[in-house]
Design a protein around this motif. Structure first.
Motif, PDB file in Angstrom:
ATOM      1  N   ARG A  55       0.846  -1.531  -0.294  1.00  0.00           N
ATOM      2  CA  ARG A  55      -0.233  -0.049  -0.404  1.00  0.00           C
ATOM      3  C   ARG A  55       0.979   1.688  -0.804  1.00  0.00           C
ATOM      4  O   ARG A  55       1.354   1.301   1.084  1.00  0.00           O
ATOM      5  N   ALA A  56       0.234   2.073  -0.747  1.00  0.00           N
ATOM      6  CA  ALA A  56       1.161   3.191  -0.673  1.00  0.00           C
ATOM      7  C   ALA A  56       0.072   4.519  -0.762  1.00  0.00           C
ATOM      8  O   ALA A  56      -0.735   4.575  -0.936  1.00  0.00           O
ATOM      9  N   THR A  57       0.743   5.332   0.732  1.00  0.00           N
ATOM     10  CA  THR A  57      -0.325   6.116   0.816  1.00  0.00           C
ATOM     11  C   THR A  57       0.501   7.835   0.865  1.00  0.00           C
ATOM     12  O   THR A  57       1.876   8.357   0.958  1.00  0.00           O
ATOM     13  N   ASP A  58      -0.021   8.200  -0.685  1.00  0.00           N
ATOM     14  CA  ASP A  58       0.164   9.989  -0.675  1.00  0.00           C
ATOM     15  C   ASP A  58       1.833  10.237  -0.858  1.00  0.00           C
ATOM     16  O   ASP A  58       2.446  11.082  -0.390  1.00  0.00           O
ATOM     17  N   ILE A  59       2.769   9.222  -2.162  1.00  0.00           N
ATOM     18  CA  ILE A  59       3.685   8.851  -2.226  1.00  0.00           C
ATOM     19  C   ILE A  59       3.794  10.219  -3.509  1.00  0.00           C
ATOM     20  O   ILE A  59       3.240  10.364  -4.108  1.00  0.00           O
ATOM     21  N   THR A  60       5.029  11.444  -2.894  1.00  0.00           N
ATOM     22  CA  THR A  60       5.247  12.094  -3.520  1.00  0.00           C
ATOM     23  C   THR A  60       6.882  12.267  -4.017  1.00  0.00           C
ATOM     24  O   THR A  60       7.611  11.524  -2.765  1.00  0.00           O
ATOM     25  N   VAL A  61       7.284  11.877  -5.271  1.00  0.00           N
ATOM     26  CA  VAL A  61       8.747  12.039  -5.293  1.00  0.00           C
ATOM     27  C   VAL A  61       8.851  13.203  -6.188  1.00  0.00           C
ATOM     28  O   VAL A  61       8.466  13.510  -7.261  1.00  0.00           O
ATOM     29  N   LEU A  62      10.481  13.385  -5.889  1.00  0.00           N
ATOM     30  CA  LEU A  62      10.942  14.868  -6.509  1.00  0.00           C
ATOM     31  C   LEU A  62      11.442  14.366  -7.595  1.00  0.00           C
ATOM     32  O   LEU A  62      12.741  13.964  -7.302  1.00  0.00           O
ATOM     33  N   ALA A  63      12.370  15.699  -8.747  1.00  0.00           N
ATOM     34  CA  ALA A  63      12.901  15.018 -10.095  1.00  0.00           C
ATOM     35  C   ALA A  63      13.706  16.514  -9.887  1.00  0.00           C
ATOM     36  O   ALA A  63      12.664  17.495 -10.084  1.00  0.00           O
TER      37      ALA A  63
END
Length: 260
Positions: free
Chosen positions: A3-11
């Protein structure tokens, strides 16, 4: 469940994923759908525990994935990436055997031969198991890598290990002809029917509709819609996601045909 919750990934300043929540459920196939650059590959790498999100959490069976050992996860979760480079002169069979490395030194190691044989049979690669991996076509290499992933999560049906298993597929049909595209998804369906949780990034909307139980629509790193295929893969939702006109017809056999 993964389960992934509120995932943010930045570049840098770009948000590859922006507040995305999604689950991989045992016994179900989830199709990841979206245009190029939507964040599908990034989401799979995060779900696999191979990339840490800048925000949000990943749970593997109700435990934060970063608190589990990589070896423990690898014994229950296999990943097939879009491209898998290999510079060593391995045979196709030796590449499949790589999927069994997490079980070295355990009782499950005694199942290695059966796992490799079953994976090769399921993916239809028996006839070139002895060939050098480098001599194979792109589609044949993809099938060998698929077999490697299957060998990793293969279990003896008579065995005692009934822990949930997961298969994460990033565009598994991209280099395959029509027959082998169906074969890959037939195998994924059979594994899901045995209780494996499958998530797959799929470009072909008709294949996604035919094989998946659930769908997740991504656009620009954001979640557009998620839920059962019938409620997510609608003309309105798909049209908005891809910015094209979509028409969905129902064939005589009851299957949907998605026209763009």
């Amino acid at each position: 469940m993964i389960r992934a919750t509120d995932i943010t990934v930045l570049a840098g300043r770009k948000r590859l994923l922006d507040g995305v929540s999604v689950s991989v459920t045992p016994g179900r196939i989830t199709a990841l759908i979206g245009p190029n650059g939507a964040g599908k590959s990034t989401l799979i790498s995060v779900l696999a525990g191979e990339r840490r999100p800048d925000e949000g959490d990943i749970f593997f069976e109700n435990t934060r994935i970063d608190t589990r050992s990589a070896l423990d996860i690898a014994r229950r979760r296999a990943v097939l990436l879009q491209e898998s480079s290999l510079d060593f002169a391995f045979t196709a069979e030796e590449v499949i055997e790589l999927g069994r490395l997490p079980f070295a030194g355990t009782e499950a190691q005694f199942d290695d031969r059966a796992a490799v044989a079953a994976a090769a049979r399921m993916t239809g690669v028996d006839r070139f198991r002895a060939r050098s991996y480098q001599t194979l076509s792109g589609g044949e290499k993809q099938r060998i890598q698929f077999a490697r992933a299957i060998a990793q999560i293969w279990r003896d049906r008579q065995g005692t290990d009934r822990s949930p298993r997961y298969l994460l597929l990033d565009e598994p049909t991209s280099a395959l002809d029509l027959r082998h595209q169906r074969m890959v998804l037939d195998v994924a369906r059979a594994l899901a029917d045995e209780g494996v949780g499958v998530i797959a990034a799929i470009h072909d909307l008709n294949l996604a509709s035919a094989y998946a139980d659930d769908a997740v629509l991504l656009r620009g790193g954001r979640l557009v819609a998620s839920g059962p295929v019938e409620s997510v893969m609608t003309e309105a939702e798909l049209g908005a996601c891809f910015e094209v006109e979509v028409e969905i017809l129902t064939r005589e056999n009851g299957q949907r045909a998605i026209l763009v």
